[in-house]
Design a protein around this motif. Structure first.
Motif, PDB file in Angstrom:
ATOM      1  N   ASN A   2      -1.740  15.897   7.465  1.00 18.37           N
ATOM      2  CA  ASN A   2      -2.210  15.611   6.111  1.00 18.37           C
ATOM      3  C   ASN A   2      -1.221  14.697   5.402  1.00 18.37           C
ATOM      4  N   ILE A   3      -1.732  13.852   4.538  1.00 24.34           N
ATOM      5  CA  ILE A   3      -0.925  12.865   3.824  1.00 24.34           C
ATOM      6  C   ILE A   3      -1.011  13.122   2.324  1.00 24.34           C
ATOM      7  N   THR A   4       0.114  13.060   1.640  1.00 26.68           N
ATOM      8  CA  THR A   4       0.124  13.214   0.185  1.00 26.68           C
ATOM      9  C   THR A   4       0.071  11.832  -0.462  1.00 26.68           C
ATOM     10  N   LEU A   5      -0.968  11.595  -1.246  1.00 24.34           N
ATOM     11  CA  LEU A   5      -1.124  10.338  -1.972  1.00 24.34           C
ATOM     12  C   LEU A   5      -0.671  10.551  -3.406  1.00 24.34           C
ATOM     13  N   ILE A   6       0.061   9.563  -3.939  1.00 27.45           N
ATOM     14  CA  ILE A   6       0.596   9.685  -5.286  1.00 27.45           C
ATOM     15  C   ILE A   6       0.106   8.519  -6.127  1.00 27.45           C
ATOM     16  N   SER A   7       0.118   8.702  -7.430  1.00 25.83           N
ATOM     17  CA  SER A   7      -0.287   7.642  -8.353  1.00 25.83           C
ATOM     18  C   SER A   7       0.905   7.275  -9.213  1.00 25.83           C
ATOM     19  N   ASN A   8       1.458   6.081  -8.970  1.00 27.92           N
ATOM     20  CA  ASN A   8       2.613   5.651  -9.752  1.00 27.92           C
ATOM     21  C   ASN A   8       2.415   4.281 -10.368  1.00 27.92           C
ATOM     22  N   ASP A   9       1.166   3.856 -10.462  1.00 25.07           N
ATOM     23  CA  ASP A   9       0.858   2.565 -11.079  1.00 25.07           C
ATOM     24  C   ASP A   9       0.342   2.823 -12.486  1.00 25.07           C
ATOM     25  N   PHE A  10       1.205   2.614 -13.487  1.00 21.86           N
ATOM     26  CA  PHE A  10       0.847   2.947 -14.870  1.00 21.86           C
ATOM     27  C   PHE A  10       0.352   1.740 -15.669  1.00 21.86           C
ATOM     28  N   ARG A  11       0.195   0.599 -15.014  1.00 21.59           N
ATOM     29  CA  ARG A  11      -0.184  -0.617 -15.759  1.00 21.59           C
ATOM     30  C   ARG A  11      -1.610  -0.554 -16.292  1.00 21.59           C
ATOM     31  N   PHE A  12      -2.483   0.137 -15.574  1.00 21.59           N
ATOM     32  CA  PHE A  12      -3.889   0.121 -15.936  1.00 21.59           C
ATOM     33  C   PHE A  12      -4.362   1.424 -16.548  1.00 21.59           C
ATOM     34  N   PHE A  36       0.819  -1.214   0.000  1.00 19.25           N
ATOM     35  CA  PHE A  36       0.000   0.000   0.000  1.00 19.25           C
ATOM     36  C   PHE A  36       0.856   1.269   0.000  1.00 19.25           C
ATOM     37  N   SER A  37       2.077   1.170   0.518  1.00 20.66           N
ATOM     38  CA  SER A  37       2.882   2.381   0.702  1.00 20.66           C
ATOM     39  C   SER A  37       3.315   3.003  -0.624  1.00 20.66           C
ATOM     40  N   ARG A  38       3.182   2.257  -1.723  1.00 20.94           N
ATOM     41  CA  ARG A  38       3.573   2.813  -3.020  1.00 20.94           C
ATOM     42  C   ARG A  38       2.712   4.012  -3.403  1.00 20.94           C
ATOM     43  N   TYR A  39       1.527   4.104  -2.823  1.00 20.31           N
ATOM     44  CA  TYR A  39       0.633   5.206  -3.135  1.00 20.31           C
ATOM     45  C   TYR A  39       0.745   6.352  -2.119  1.00 20.31           C
ATOM     46  N   VAL A  40       1.701   6.244  -1.192  1.00 23.91           N
ATOM     47  CA  VAL A  40       1.919   7.283  -0.179  1.00 23.91           C
ATOM     48  C   VAL A  40       3.253   7.952  -0.459  1.00 23.91           C
ATOM     49  N   ASP A  41       3.272   9.267  -0.455  1.00 27.57           N
ATOM     50  CA  ASP A  41       4.521   9.988  -0.678  1.00 27.57           C
ATOM     51  C   ASP A  41       5.569   9.551   0.342  1.00 27.57           C
ATOM     52  N   LYS A  42       6.821   9.489  -0.096  1.00 26.58           N
ATOM     53  CA  LYS A  42       7.894   8.957   0.762  1.00 26.58           C
ATOM     54  C   LYS A  42       8.039   9.735   2.062  1.00 26.58           C
ATOM     55  N   VAL A  43       7.673  11.021   2.060  1.00 25.12           N
ATOM     56  CA  VAL A  43       7.768  11.829   3.271  1.00 25.12           C
ATOM     57  C   VAL A  43       6.805  11.324   4.339  1.00 25.12           C
ATOM     58  N   ASN A  44       5.677  10.735   3.929  1.00 31.62           N
ATOM     59  CA  ASN A  44       4.640  10.300   4.871  1.00 31.62           C
ATOM     60  C   ASN A  44       4.635   8.792   5.120  1.00 31.62           C
ATOM     61  N   ARG A  45       5.479   8.015   4.439  1.00 33.41           N
ATOM     62  CA  ARG A  45       5.360   6.550   4.494  1.00 33.41           C
ATOM     63  C   ARG A  45       5.589   5.988   5.892  1.00 33.41           C
ATOM     64  N   ARG A  46       6.580   6.479   6.606  1.00 34.19           N
ATOM     65  CA  ARG A  46       6.852   5.935   7.944  1.00 34.19           C
ATOM     66  C   ARG A  46       5.652   6.160   8.859  1.00 34.19           C
ATOM     67  N   GLU A  47       5.067   7.354   8.803  1.00 32.86           N
ATOM     68  CA  GLU A  47       3.909   7.657   9.646  1.00 32.86           C
ATOM     69  C   GLU A  47       2.736   6.738   9.329  1.00 32.86           C
ATOM     70  N   VAL A  48       2.479   6.506   8.040  1.00 33.45           N
ATOM     71  CA  VAL A  48       1.348   5.670   7.652  1.00 33.45           C
ATOM     72  C   VAL A  48       1.607   4.210   8.009  1.00 33.45           C
ATOM     73  N   LYS A  49       2.827   3.716   7.808  1.00 35.09           N
ATOM     74  CA  LYS A  49       3.149   2.322   8.145  1.00 35.09           C
ATOM     75  C   LYS A  49       2.984   2.059   9.632  1.00 35.09           C
TER      76      LYS A  49
END
Length: 503
Positions: A32-42, A1-14
């Motif tokens: 606040n959490i920054t969510l990112i979209s890096n899944d280009f398969r679909f 799931f962490s792939r969709y969370v900005d690296k700055v916020n990943r430790r907090e979310v995990k």
């Protein structure tokens, strides 16, 4: 799931994820959490990052045991940007905007000003909310522009106005209309435009008021913003010059869809006459040598003319400031865009006639090319116009090295010298994919990088350069010698088409 969370916020979310699994208790993250979209398969990735309030709740199996976590995210990107925009406008503490250019400041302060232009610089009032007695809802803050609108003396009467009920400024027949609209804003987050009678000086004047939510930094509604000219327009940008977010009002002013603005270079929407002043100002905002700490950076106010999707011009003043952002390796700025009425005496050349011209044929989406709209070949009649672009004036040159120097030179003459300001204007005007190799990666808003590149061409100083120096620098790299000049050289046969990033 962490792939969709900005690296700055990943430790907090995990960590929150682990706590919810262990405790079985829902948890709302405090930041606040920054969510990112890096899944280009679909092919379903978001157009831009999302700033969100995130809640993690336990997921139970059929036996009542915790076997997972449910993520609930509320996109608050627009709410957070609006909160920053309102906070910045109200932070001026009732003072007028101070323009960076003394000449502009003098024009706005001139006693013979045809229109009170400062009234357009964010005329808003911020109200709290008294749930027990809504009629007693007080004015928490008021902008300088709003005081001008209401004929309140900013110097002597501001403190009298603060903490007084806003309904005291309304005519008796407007109270119920205002209170009903205010309740919808505070309780449901709904926007409203109402017709009221408002006290202006000693008279009650009919006005259309825009009521919108007043958000805090977490996207929660804290009160109501009363706007006298609609919702405020603003956008954020990064130090590479790309727009990272914008308010709905900014979308309206420019005439595009939001997905055609976010992720696109800022220069795409700026009139060429405004590029140099705008670029210089943003360069100053991001100058680490001048301002080692973001807190030291002053607000910068400059006049900028924008170009709508229809081709019409929008006269505006930009109130710019540094803001924090999700990526610690980047710098970010916010622009509060104050749309003004057309007044030829305020801006350089008279664009009033241009603004009234019929709109051209619809253009393709700018997001398709991630940059400036492709410019069709002008007709011969247009070539005779006194408003030819530097690219058109330089078309007498057919060699790439001479053509790009002519574009850069102030008079488009290869026999003349180029100053450092000419070089900066070239970088502001010509996007990276159209520049010669070696300039294609130069960040036009990073002063140190621009100075370093210019000195590389000039031989070590910031004095004017000649075409010979430009040609010597050009011939030092085979990738420039063999380049066809790029897509801007459409006037030669065969036309240029090489992108420097592909060399």
């Amino acid at each position: 799931f962490s792939r969709y969370v900005d690296k700055v916020n990943r430790r907090e979310v995990k960590r929150a994820f682990a706590r919810v699994l262990a405790s079985g208790q829902a948890e709302k993250l405090k930041s606040n959490i920054t969510l990112i979209s890096n899944d280009f398969r679909f092919g379903i990735g978001a157009e831009h990052d999302l700033l969100a309030r995130l809640m993690l709740s336990p997921k139970y199996d059929i036996h009542g045991n915790v076997d997972g976590v449910i993520f609930e995210a509320k996109d608050i990107s627009n709410e957070k940007l609006l909160a920053d925009v309102y906070a910045h406008v109200l932070a001026h503490d009732g003072q007028p905007l101070l323009f960076a250019e003394p000449d502009e400041e003098d024009r706005y302060n001139a006693p013979n000003m045809e229109l009170p232009m400062r009234e357009h610089h964010g005329p808003i009032i911020a109200l709290g909310y008294d749930r027990v007695n809504p009629r007693g809802t007080e004015i928490k803050a008021i902008s300088h522009a709003a005081m001008l609108k209401l004929k309140i003396d900013p110097t002597n009467e501001m403190h009298r106005v603060l903490r007084t009920p806003f309904v005291d400024m309304l005519g008796p027949g407007s109270l119920d209309t205002f209170l009903s609209a205010q309740e919808l804003v505070v309780k449901k987050g709904e926007y409203g435009v109402i017709d009221c009678h408002v006290q202006v000086g000693e008279h009650m004047v009919p006005m259309a008021l825009t009521l919108s939510p007043w958000y805090d930094s977490m996207g929660q509604i804290r009160g109501t913003i009363v706007g006298f000219e609609g919702e405020l327009a603003g956008f954020s940008l990064d130090s590479d010059g790309f727009i990272t977010d914008c308010t709905d009002a900014a979308v309206f002013h420019l005439g595009y869809d939001k997905q055609d603005i976010v992720g696109v270079e800022l220069v795409t929407f700026v009139d060429p006459d405004s590029l140099f002043l705008m670029g210089d100002s943003i360069m100053e905002l991001f100058d680490d040598e001048e301002y080692p700490s973001p807190e030291m950076v002053p607000d910068i106010v400059v006049p900028v003319t924008l170009v709508r999707e229809s081709g019409r011009m929008v006269q505006s003043s930009w109130d710019m400031t540094r803001i924090p952002g999700p990526n610690p390796d980047m710098k970010y700025a916010m622009v509060v865009l104050h749309k003004e009425k057309w007044l030829p005496s305020i801006r350089g050349r008279d664009k009033q006639g241009e603004a009234m011209e019929p709109a051209p044929e619809p253009k393709p989406s700018v997001s398709d090319g991630h940059g400036r709209l492709p410019k069709p070949a002008p007709a011969k009649k247009q070539k005779e116009s006194v408003h030819l672009t530097p690219f058109e004036k330089a078309e007498a040159e057919t060699e790439a090295v001479r053509y790009h120097y002519a574009v850069m030179q102030e008079l488009n003459d290869c026999n003349g010298g180029c100053t450092f300001n000419d070089f900066k204007r070239y970088l502001f005007t010509v996007q990276k994919e159209y520049r010669p190799w070696g300039l294609h990666t130069t960040n036009m808003f990073m002063k140190a990088a621009v100075v370093k590149k210019y000195k590389e061409i000039s031989g070590g100083d910031l004095g004017p350069i000649t075409f010979q120096q430009w040609e010597d620098w050009w011939n030092a790299a085979d990738k420039r010698i063999n380049w066809d000049g790029g897509e801007k050289m459409s006037h030669v046969d065969p036309p240029g088409k090489q992108n420097p990033f592909d060399l």
